[in-house]
Design an enzyme around this catalytic site. Structure first.
Site, PDB file in Angstrom:
ATOM      1  N   HIS A   7       0.834  -1.207   0.000  1.00 53.96           N
ATOM      2  CA  HIS A   7       0.000   0.000   0.000  1.00 53.96           C
ATOM      3  C   HIS A   7       0.864   1.250   0.000  1.00 53.96           C
ATOM      4  CE1 HIS A   7      -3.605   2.304   0.716  1.00 53.96           C
ATOM      5  NE2 HIS A   7      -3.084   2.838   1.800  1.00 53.96           N
ATOM      6  N   GLU A  34       0.344  -0.632  -4.763  1.00 47.00           N
ATOM      7  CA  GLU A  34      -0.742   0.343  -4.938  1.00 47.00           C
ATOM      8  C   GLU A  34      -0.190   1.753  -4.778  1.00 47.00           C
ATOM      9  OE1 GLU A  34      -3.479   3.296  -3.452  1.00 47.00           O
ATOM     10  OE2 GLU A  34      -1.914   2.380  -2.247  1.00 47.00           O
ATOM     11  N   ASP A  36      -1.462   6.180  -5.850  1.00 46.33           N
ATOM     12  CA  ASP A  36      -2.446   7.100  -6.421  1.00 46.33           C
ATOM     13  C   ASP A  36      -1.765   8.013  -7.427  1.00 46.33           C
ATOM     14  OD1 ASP A  36      -4.906   6.678  -4.550  1.00 46.33           O
ATOM     15  OD2 ASP A  36      -3.175   6.801  -3.226  1.00 46.33           O
ATOM     16  N   HIS A  49      -0.270  10.500  -2.812  1.00 44.47           N
ATOM     17  CA  HIS A  49      -1.556  10.027  -2.302  1.00 44.47           C
ATOM     18  C   HIS A  49      -2.598  11.131  -2.218  1.00 44.47           C
ATOM     19  CE1 HIS A  49      -4.530   7.714  -0.194  1.00 44.47           C
ATOM     20  NE2 HIS A  49      -4.545   8.609   0.764  1.00 44.47           N
TER      21      HIS A  49
END
Length: 92
Positions: A7, A34, A36, A49
């Site tokens: 993450h 993962e 963003d 993020h």
């Protein structure tokens, strides 16, 4: 079925969304990493993020209101010399 995800590039182990975190996560047995993506004012895709600077990076304001030339100089907190990476840099 996903068993292990990194993450934000392994934010519990390394500074989130840093090049260091992505390099280290890629060397681990994870199913996926993962992160963003946000777009700068001039259209560059970058990995961060939050839509705003300040929590994990130096600076203030919305990413969408700033050009990549300025964002690429924004320091990531908890690192000695890293800045916000572009999506291309992370994928490389």
């Amino acid at each position: 079925m996903t068993e292990i995800a990194s993450h934000r590039g392994g934010a519990r182990l390394w500074p989130e969304n840093s090049r260091l975190a992505f390099r280290n996560s890629a060397a681990m047995a994870v199913d996926f990493i993962e992160f963003d993506i946000h777009r700068s004012r001039d259209g560059v895709l970058l990995v961060h993020h939050d839509p705003l600077l300040g929590r994990t990076s130096a600076g203030t304001g919305a990413i969408a209101d700033k050009d990549w030339a300025d964002l690429r100089e924004v320091a990531l907190l908890r690192t000695s010399d890293e800045t916000i990476p572009s999506l291309d840099e992370v994928l490389d």
